[in-house]
Scaffold this active site. Structure first.
Site, PDB file in Angstrom:
ATOM      1  N   GLY A 124      -2.469   1.172   1.552  1.00 25.81           N
ATOM      2  CA  GLY A 124      -3.068   0.229   2.474  1.00 25.81           C
ATOM      3  C   GLY A 124      -4.513  -0.035   2.093  1.00 25.81           C
ATOM      4  O   GLY A 124      -5.236   0.879   1.694  1.00 25.81           O
ATOM      5  N   ASP A 145      -4.429  -7.444   0.861  1.00 23.07           N
ATOM      6  CA  ASP A 145      -4.966  -6.471  -0.093  1.00 23.07           C
ATOM      7  C   ASP A 145      -6.138  -7.044  -0.872  1.00 23.07           C
ATOM      8  O   ASP A 145      -6.972  -6.305  -1.393  1.00 23.07           O
ATOM      9  CB  ASP A 145      -3.864  -6.010  -1.051  1.00 23.07           C
ATOM     10  CG  ASP A 145      -2.849  -5.135  -0.324  1.00 23.07           C
ATOM     11  OD1 ASP A 145      -1.971  -5.693   0.350  1.00 23.07           O
ATOM     12  OD2 ASP A 145      -2.990  -3.902  -0.390  1.00 23.07           O
TER      13      ASP A 145
END
Lengths: 368, 368
Positions: A55, A249
């Site tokens: 993450g 991301d």
């Protein structure tokens, strides 16, 4: 956020032993809750590369703590600086797509060089690592406050009826230090008593939705339903999705969003059905150098075995099953890029903006 | 098509025992090759409902043979006709979305009533069941000949370079009696020496792509790569897909295509990247009554456990693993509808047409 009623972050300094970093080893979720201890740069690099943690925000925080571990294990002589630089390269090379990773490592490199002694450098690295983690949590909290307004508005148009939100992958608190990006507004709305229900894309091939998002939503009591990644378009065609919130991301300063593979397909479906599509992200995920996400963002290719095999619980044990013919080849692209034209808005810690250079720079004028 | 060098169909009358129907039990593929024997309507209904066999054409052929089995087991008195009608209802109710099912059952009902004696009715049902199977195979063969021209044209523009074709689910020969629909042109092109490579969507939740399409392509020697369903959009954005060919479980006479859940998302991506998107289907899949696929086609909802659990090979045995929190809820819509506006063309046994009423009815003027 809470696990079994006890507050946790995803990464922290071990109480009573500042030389040890503890993380939730997410490979075992949702079936087992395992805390892993990391004491070396190698261990941290492995934890990032092999996805014990993952993450955008959490990778950044982990890299920050990894640099702190590097200062602890570096030789106490002239080779110290060289060791730190090598550790920085090692950490940066673990996941090429995540912008937070290089950002956190570079922040540490800049700060550490201000120390006059090795003791000072270690102290600085410790402080910066904790600052990165705290800032990540605080930014996510603010993202939730801004995103809440969007959910409130939809709830009002539905006279308090259930707001159905689709999300892809895990941009929940498990992807950050706390709160999450895509999840933060959902938790905030739920806590305020707004009726929310989350469609959780299972998110093949690594199933972060099915294993992590569904787990953390359930721990917090948010109603949710897991779906195959193929399903979102059908739900949208039939009025069963009110909005989409995903994480990111890497986001270009022009508003292109790199996120888990398959995000682009959901953005197309949302666009085709006039459903608002938001990316929620702390500004640490914004790449201020990149203009064209599709051309410039490097997309990580992972091992095809992640597609061919799947892990899950069987007779009380984690087992891996083969889904395909043994000799088949599989390709495994980890991310895709959703062009800005398909995105309704970007939710940041400073507020919501349109996915274009002008609107993004208005929120972050210091980047102009 | 061939399995280990031996020609097979997916369903056939047992040689030497006309009271037994044999099928490939596809639940065991790609890991085990199992032939199942069916001797009653109940067994055939179970085989269809629990997906021992599946796929538009094969379900139709199975229903045809199911009605033949019904004539064998029906009481030899006045109750015969009533028994046949009940069997027809039982078979029709197994899979609500597949149009071939009702088509084959009704064709048998119409034919059987022409028999004057029970022996005649049985003989008629046997003949019709075989005719349905043979016609399915022949239609698929012709679909391959028509579709071949599309692949040849792309091959020419690439100067003989590899033609990359993406497919979703299994519309291969395992979904029909032989050849397949989406796969037929691919096999035909491959056999002619055209360089083709197939991107095989794994097709969650039941993984028909990963388990069946990849297997049958490999058996025939067609180069293929399995991908998560999330991947196709990224591949298309980067020029790695030259065309998409999918099958259809039900097609309106106006060109809307109901196919495996997730097909709509691939059609959106193909449209967004100017990549031709074809549905290949025998005309038995066309519903001549339905005008609006999105509003009218009933979409089957299956058990959520198909999303939560996954089966595969582990230590030489087929095992089922849990992917999600045990208590999580999952939704499982089996199909979606791709509107005609996203479809380049429809490949039928009579040729290729545009996805609209005029063009379809020009190929099938008897339906006007």
């Amino acid at each position: 956020m809470n696990i079994n009623g006890k507050a946790f972050r995803t990464i922290w300094v071990k109480p009573g032993d500042e030389k040890v970093i503890q993380i939730i080893d997410q490979r075992h979720l949702p079936h087992q809750f395992v805390i892993e201890e990391l004491e070396t740069v190698d261990q941290m690099a492995t934890a990032i590369k092999d996805m014990h943690l993952r993450g955008a925000g959490l990778i950044g925080a982990a890299a920050g703590f990894g640099m702190y571990l590097a200062t602890l294990e570096a030789p106490g002589n002239d080779a110290f600086d060289q060791y730190i630089l090598l550790a920085a390269e090692q950490l940066k090379s673990t996941r090429p797509t995540a912008v937070n990773l290089a950002w956190a490592v570079n922040k540490q490199l800049d700060a550490i060089q201000n120390g006059n002694t090795i003791r000072e450098k270690i102290n600085i690295a410790f402080t910066i690592a904790n600052e990165i983690a705290d800032e990540d949590a605080e930014h996510c909290r603010r993202i939730g406050e801004h995103g809440l307004k969007l959910i409130e508005a939809i709830s009002e148009t539905k006279n308090g009826g259930t707001v159905n939100i689709l999300t892809h992958c895990n941009a929940g608190w498990l992807a950050f230090v706390d709160y999450g990006s895509a999840s933060s507004a959902i938790y905030t709305a739920h806590d305020k008593g707004i009726n929310v229900h989350v469609w959780v894309d299972e998110t093949r091939p690594r199933n972060q939705g099915a294993s992590l998002t569904a787990w953390e939503m359930a721990q917090h009591g948010v109603p949710n339903t897991i779906i195959a990644d193929n399903t979102g378009g059908h739900l949208m065609q039939h009025g069963l999705v009110d909005m989409v919130i995903v994480g990111s991301d890497r986001t270009t300063y022009t508003g292109d969003v790199a996120n888990k593979i398959g995000t682009y397909l959901k953005a197309l479906a949302a666009h085709d059905n006039n459903i608002p599509f938001y990316a929620a992200l702390p500004s640490s995920s914004i790449d201020w150098q990149m203009e064209d996400g599709l051309k410039e963002i490097v997309i990580e290719e992972r091992n095809g075995d992640e597609v061919k095999y799947m892990e899950g619980l069987c007779d009380g044990e984690i087992k891996k099953v083969l889904l395909t013919p043994f000799t088949s080849k599989a390709a495994n692209y980890a991310f895709d890029v959703t062009p800005a034209r398909l995105i309704t808005g970007i939710i940041t810690e400073r507020g919501i903006c349109e996915p274009n250079k002008e609107s993004i720079l208005n929120l972050f004028p210091e980047k102009k």
